[in-house]
Design an enzyme around this catalytic site. Structure first.
Site, short mmCIF file in Angstrom:
data_model
loop_
_atom_site.label_atom_id
_atom_site.label_comp_id
_atom_site.label_asym_id
_atom_site.label_seq_id
_atom_site.Cartn_x
_atom_site.Cartn_y
_atom_site.Cartn_z
N ASP A 135 11.94 1.61 53.23
CA ASP A 135 11.40 1.56 54.69
C ASP A 135 10.73 3.00 55.02
OD1 ASP A 135 11.06 -0.07 57.46
OD2 ASP A 135 11.88 1.94 57.96
N TYR B 191 6.00 8.77 59.06
CA TYR B 191 7.27 9.89 58.47
C TYR B 191 7.00 11.10 57.50
CZ TYR B 191 10.27 5.63 59.97
OH TYR B 191 11.00 4.74 60.69
N LYS C 180 4.23 1.48 58.41
CA LYS C 180 4.11 1.17 59.76
C LYS C 180 2.70 1.97 60.38
CE LYS C 180 9.02 1.21 60.51
NZ LYS C 180 9.38 2.36 59.65
N HIS D 99 4.31 0.06 64.73
CA HIS D 99 5.25 0.98 64.84
C HIS D 99 6.10 1.01 66.49
CE1 HIS D 99 7.44 4.77 62.96
NE2 HIS D 99 8.08 4.14 63.65
N1 LIG Z 1 10.75 1.49 63.68
C1 LIG Z 1 11.20 2.51 64.44
O1 LIG Z 1 10.81 2.73 65.39
C2 LIG Z 1 12.48 3.32 63.95
C3 LIG Z 1 12.92 4.20 64.41
C4 LIG Z 1 14.11 5.11 63.94
C5 LIG Z 1 14.30 4.73 62.54
N2 LIG Z 1 13.81 3.82 61.87
C6 LIG Z 1 14.08 3.23 60.34
O2 LIG Z 1 15.57 3.19 60.49
C7 LIG Z 1 15.88 4.14 59.33
C8 LIG Z 1 17.65 4.18 59.70
O3 LIG Z 1 17.71 4.90 61.06
P1 LIG Z 1 17.94 6.47 61.00
O4 LIG Z 1 17.67 7.34 59.88
O5 LIG Z 1 17.73 6.88 62.25
O6 LIG Z 1 19.68 6.51 61.14
P2 LIG Z 1 21.05 5.89 60.59
O7 LIG Z 1 20.74 5.01 59.12
O8 LIG Z 1 21.62 5.12 61.69
O9 LIG Z 1 21.78 6.77 60.14
C9 LIG Z 1 21.53 7.81 59.11
C10 LIG Z 1 22.76 9.14 59.18
O10 LIG Z 1 24.12 8.45 58.96
C11 LIG Z 1 24.50 9.34 57.77
N3 LIG Z 1 24.90 8.17 56.75
C12 LIG Z 1 24.42 7.19 56.17
N4 LIG Z 1 25.40 6.51 55.32
C13 LIG Z 1 26.68 7.03 55.60
C14 LIG Z 1 27.86 6.88 55.13
N5 LIG Z 1 28.12 5.79 54.16
N6 LIG Z 1 28.85 7.55 55.66
C15 LIG Z 1 28.75 8.64 56.56
N7 LIG Z 1 27.34 9.05 57.04
C16 LIG Z 1 26.30 8.10 56.48
C17 LIG Z 1 23.10 9.91 56.95
O11 LIG Z 1 23.40 11.13 56.42
P3 LIG Z 1 23.21 11.25 54.94
O12 LIG Z 1 21.83 11.15 54.60
O13 LIG Z 1 23.55 12.54 54.62
O14 LIG Z 1 23.99 10.37 53.94
C18 LIG Z 1 22.23 10.10 58.47
O15 LIG Z 1 22.59 11.29 58.90
C19 LIG Z 1 15.29 5.27 59.25
O16 LIG Z 1 15.43 6.22 57.97
C20 LIG Z 1 13.69 4.61 59.42
O17 LIG Z 1 13.38 4.07 58.06
C21 LIG Z 1 12.94 3.13 62.28
#
Ligand SMILES: NC(=O)c1ccc[n+]([C@@H]2O[C@H](COP(=O)([O-])OP(=O)(O)OC[C@H]3O[C@@H](n4cnc5c(N)ncnc54)[C@H](OP(=O)(O)O)[C@@H]3O)[C@@H](O)[C@H]2O)c1
Length: 282
Positions: A45, A50, A80, A113
């Protein structure tokens, strides 16, 4: 390990869990995305905003050269449309730009987005998306951060229902009314920040720790399994190969109804002020 799939309202299949790639950049980003594919991830994704579409494309090409090769056709790539490109012609040109960055002929899923209701050009952008799907540049089309009002307007004005709405969703914000609306209209829900990003620490939340101990899995796996059982597709981001494997390994156990309800009871609201009616990013 292969990820199960869900069928979209356009008949195409989408993996039931994918890799979030926000902040996975540079050579390190390419190797961590390639590692994710090697361990079984089939969905990546990204977004023009990004700044890592080039890296995502490189990972797709690297996957074809793995010891156990994974072809482009086996992968599901989402990108997006940014706010600055809303409009019919702008949306078409923006996906062409994204495909150039990715070095790919098509994306599997293209999302608006954010709706930016004050700008009020998302319906025009959606007409551009319909054209892009007809041209085969986007196999499926959907939106992100849309409310029932925004979705209703798209459907009424164009007759085309988005296949997906990708929204903020995690134990603090379970989006029950929106998920009900999606179910009625045949829209698949994707969860962004499914682990609460850096704003929440579900791994030390007593209700989640208790369930993880009872089931012999990690707290993060409990949270991701909760998404799967709600019928939402989580997109956890991790740059670490071991945590990526942990996050994908959520299809071999189940939560009971009480455990699902205990996690949903952690509801307290959005992580930050990402209200689709007012949040603007271009
Ligand atoms: N459409 C939108 O408006 C929108 C907005 C925000 C995000 N997104 C998408 O959603 C994705 C995910 O959201 P996000 O990146 O905000 O946050 P997330 O996936 O909720 O959390 C990521 C964080 O959790 C840590 N983590 C992951 N797996 C883990 C585990 N098993 N144990 C402990 N820590 C863990 C990661 O660190 P490490 O990398 O060090 O493991 C990182 O710091 C984004 O990358 C993006 O693709 C979309």
């Amino acid at each position: 390990m292969t990820t199960p799939t869900i069928t979209l309202n356009d008949g195409r299949d989408i993996p039931a869990l994918g890799l979030g790639t926000y902040k996975l950049t540079g050579d390190e980003g390419i190797s961590s995305m390639t590692a994710a594919v090697a361990s079984g991830y089939r969905m990546l994704d990204t977004a023009l905003n990004y700044g890592n579409e080039r890296e995502v494309g490189e990972a797709v090409r690297a996957a074809a050269g793995l010891e156990q090769p994974v072809s482009r056709e086996e992968l599901f790539v989402t990108t997006k449309l940014p706010g600055r490109h809303h409009g019919f012609d702008e949306a078409v040109a923006s996906l062409e730009e994204s495909l150039g960055n990715l070095g790919l002929d098509y994306v599997d899923l293209y999302l608006i987005h954010w709706p930016l209701p004050k700008v009020d050009r998302y319906v025009d952008a959606w007409r551009g998306f319909i054209e892009l799907r007809e041209r085969g540049l986007a196999r499926s089309i959907g939106v992100s951060n849309f409310t029932p009002q925004h979705l209703t307007r798209l459907i009424e004005e164009t007759g085309v229902t988005p296949a997906v709405n990708q929204v903020e969703l995690h134990p603090r914000f379970s989006q029950e009314p929106l998920r009900d609306f999606h179910r009625e209209r045949g829209i698949v829900t994707q969860s962004w920040s499914p682990l609460g990003s850096r704003h929440a620490d579900f791994a030390s939340e007593p209700a989640i720790v208790q369930i993880s101990e009872a089931l012999g899995v990690t707290p993060t796996q409990v949270v991701l399994r909760w998404h799967v059982q709600l019928g939402a597709i989580p997109l956890p981001k991790s740059g670490d190969a071991e945590r990526q494997r942990e996050n994908l390994d959520v299809f071999g156990f189940e939560l009971d109804d009480e455990q699902v309800a205990a996690i949903s009871a952690l509801e307290s609201g959005r992580l930050w002020d990402g209200d689709p009616d007012t949040h603007e990013e271009f």
